[in-house]
Design a protein around this motif. Structure first.
Motif, PDB file in Angstrom:
ATOM      1  N   TYR A 120      41.729  56.669 -58.762  1.00 31.96           N
ATOM      2  CA  TYR A 120      40.698  56.153 -59.657  1.00 31.96           C
ATOM      3  C   TYR A 120      39.335  56.720 -59.252  1.00 31.96           C
ATOM      4  CZ  TYR A 120      44.184  52.629 -60.979  1.00 31.96           C
ATOM      5  OH  TYR A 120      45.318  51.986 -61.420  1.00 31.96           O
ATOM      6  N   ASP A 141      35.216  56.117 -59.348  1.00 29.68           N
ATOM      7  CA  ASP A 141      34.261  55.018 -59.484  1.00 29.68           C
ATOM      8  C   ASP A 141      32.853  55.561 -59.247  1.00 29.68           C
ATOM      9  OD1 ASP A 141      33.058  52.259 -59.325  1.00 29.68           O
ATOM     10  OD2 ASP A 141      35.183  51.700 -59.260  1.00 29.68           O
ATOM     11  N   LEU A 187      32.289  44.840 -56.799  1.00 30.95           N
ATOM     12  CA  LEU A 187      33.028  45.074 -58.041  1.00 30.95           C
ATOM     13  C   LEU A 187      34.338  45.805 -57.778  1.00 30.95           C
ATOM     14  CD1 LEU A 187      30.024  46.109 -60.322  1.00 30.95           C
ATOM     15  CD2 LEU A 187      31.123  43.874 -60.129  1.00 30.95           C
ATOM     16  N   VAL A 188      34.319  46.753 -56.841  1.00 30.82           N
ATOM     17  CA  VAL A 188      35.557  47.444 -56.468  1.00 30.82           C
ATOM     18  C   VAL A 188      36.560  46.449 -55.899  1.00 30.82           C
ATOM     19  CG1 VAL A 188      36.564  49.112 -54.851  1.00 30.82           C
ATOM     20  CG2 VAL A 188      34.495  49.716 -56.118  1.00 30.82           C
ATOM     21  N   LYS A 217      41.085  57.307 -64.346  1.00 34.72           N
ATOM     22  CA  LYS A 217      42.132  57.467 -63.342  1.00 34.72           C
ATOM     23  C   LYS A 217      42.999  58.674 -63.647  1.00 34.72           C
ATOM     24  CE  LYS A 217      45.889  54.582 -65.193  1.00 34.72           C
ATOM     25  NZ  LYS A 217      46.932  53.609 -64.820  1.00 34.72           N
ATOM     26  N   GLN A 235      36.829  43.345 -56.552  1.00 35.67           N
ATOM     27  CA  GLN A 235      37.382  42.516 -57.621  1.00 35.67           C
ATOM     28  C   GLN A 235      38.537  43.214 -58.330  1.00 35.67           C
ATOM     29  OE1 GLN A 235      34.182  41.381 -60.244  1.00 35.67           O
ATOM     30  NE2 GLN A 235      33.032  40.349 -58.628  1.00 35.67           N
ATOM     31  N   LYS A 236      38.420  44.523 -58.499  1.00 37.81           N
ATOM     32  CA  LYS A 236      39.475  45.286 -59.171  1.00 37.81           C
ATOM     33  C   LYS A 236      40.641  45.582 -58.238  1.00 37.81           C
ATOM     34  CE  LYS A 236      36.412  48.401 -60.548  1.00 37.81           C
ATOM     35  NZ  LYS A 236      35.813  49.617 -61.163  1.00 37.81           N
ATOM     36  N   PHE A 237      40.329  45.756 -56.938  1.00 40.68           N
ATOM     37  CA  PHE A 237      41.357  46.116 -55.953  1.00 40.68           C
ATOM     38  C   PHE A 237      41.185  45.197 -54.744  1.00 40.68           C
ATOM     39  CE2 PHE A 237      40.446  49.889 -58.447  1.00 40.68           C
ATOM     40  CZ  PHE A 237      41.713  50.290 -58.840  1.00 40.68           C
ATOM     41  N   TYR A 239      35.100  55.341 -63.658  1.00 37.77           N
ATOM     42  CA  TYR A 239      36.031  54.322 -64.145  1.00 37.77           C
ATOM     43  C   TYR A 239      37.194  54.932 -64.925  1.00 37.77           C
ATOM     44  CZ  TYR A 239      31.483  52.148 -63.396  1.00 37.77           C
ATOM     45  OH  TYR A 239      30.254  51.791 -62.872  1.00 37.77           O
TER      46      TYR A 239
END
Length: 376
Positions: free
Chosen positions: A228, A230, A273-274, A218, A276-278, A216
């Protein structure tokens, strides 16, 4: 009785000597440079500050046994040593092409796959090399895991100057000593998990080249362009001491596109979850090969790859981790056959280039042959 005792004593002495000799040989063999190094001193102190490092090693977010329920380590070892599995390797040369990476126009957004999980990306003029393995082997024992005929099309000499070299984790099929040594003069920066830069430093890389990251975090490449790091569910280790460096997946977010590379790892909720962020992932480059239900927790099965790609909402899927080394028990071409079958009718587009074939990342109409057909 005295004679029997002498024979037993002599036999035990011979066994002990052999054991000590093997231990000494193993000790010095593990000191060879290809085994790399584990973090020490200041680097180790940095590692210890990570919340993902607990009780002397890095941990997955949710602890799961490596061996699935209903299987055993001894049982799997017996199968590996004594059971025959058909078509684990191709009987003939794998087809490939040779693209000159040094003459690719700087304006082109392209991907070149080198077999297994090694690939080159040029995105918005930034050159990225991922998990390169060009030595023809994926083991410290030269004869144990060797590349299929036709898959060693590229060498370090074929690589252009590299802006960022990404390492997902330090297993031998992703981090190759000979390749890393050859590339050192060409690589501006290496992005790797915490602890993994110890390998590169031992192999001659300067501290200025090395960027260690936790999950998490970058790296800012240039305006509106970031890489980033992850999580994934896997592990690391090049000797008897395991999980001293962190395993990663990557999200490359450039002005023109977003690319996700899964690294190695079993299926978890991380893909949702990825997404949701991207929410706009153009390309998912996913591990798909060298799997087994016996170790499903650390390597995805093809149906899980398809499901993960859907959860990422990715527009394109490029499966990797296949067609160069035999590390699983399945037929060598099963990953491609299965992901092709499972991808029919899905919202994403499946892309299956030959080794060395140029993939235009901006061309959604580019077609690819099912090149593995008719290869036994």
């Amino acid at each position: 009785m005295n004679r029997l005792a002498k024979i037993v004593k002599r036999t035990m002495s011979i066994v002990l000597c052999v054991f000590v000799l093997l231990a000494v040989i193993t000790y010095f063999y593990l000191k060879l440079p290809q085994f790399g190094a584990i973090p020490e001193e200041a680097r180790l102190e940095t590692v210890k500050k990570s919340k993902h490092y607990q009780n002397g090693q890095f941990r997955n977010l949710i602890e799961k046994p490596t061996i699935s329920e209903g299987y055993s380590i001894l049982g799997e070892l017996w199968k590996t040593l004594f059971k025959k599995y058909p078509r684990r390797e191709p009987s003939t040369t794998i087809p490939s092409v040779k693209t000159n990476l040094k003459t690719i126009p700087v304006s082109s957004n392209v991907l070149i796959w080198f077999g297994h999980s090694s690939f080159f990306l040029q995105v918005d003029s930034v050159k990225i090399l991922v998990d390169p393995v060009f030595s023809g082997k994926a083991s410290p024992l030269p004869w144990s895991v060797t590349a299929y005929k036709g898959t060693d099309k590229y060498t370090g000499d074929d690589m252009p100057e590299i802006d960022y070299m990404l390492l997902s984790h330090d297993h031998y099929d992703h981090l190759d000593y000979e390749t890393a040594k050859a590339l050192q003069p060409k690589v501006k920066h290496v992005i790797c998990g915490l602890g993994a830069s110890a390998h590169y430093e031992r192999w001659g890389y300067s501290p200025q080249q090395l960027i260690e990251k936790d999950w998490y975090e970058k790296v800012d490449v240039k305006p509106d362009f970031s890489i980033y790091t992850d999580n994934t569910h896997h592990g690391t280790g090049r000797g008897f001491i395991q999980n001293q460096s962190l395993w990663l997946s990557f999200l490359i977010h450039s002005p023109s596109m977003t690319i996700y590379y899964s690294g190695d790892g079993g299926y978890t909720e991380r893909f949702k979850l990825v997404a949701q962020k991207f929410p706009e992932i153009d390309w998912a480059i996913m591990e798909c090969g060298q799997y087994d239900k016996a170790w499903q927790s650390v390597h995805e099965l093809p149906e899980e790859v398809a499901q993960a790609t859907i959860e990422l909402h990715a527009k394109n899927l490029l499966p990797v981790h296949h067609s160069k080394f035999t590390l699983g028990k399945h037929p060598w071409d099963e990953p491609l056959k299965e992901i092709t079958r499972l991808s029919q009718g899905k919202a994403y587009r499946l892309v299956t280039p030959m080794i060395g074939e140029s993939v235009n990342l901006n061309d959604s109409t580019q077609s690819f042959q099912q090149w593995w057909k008719n290869i036994n």
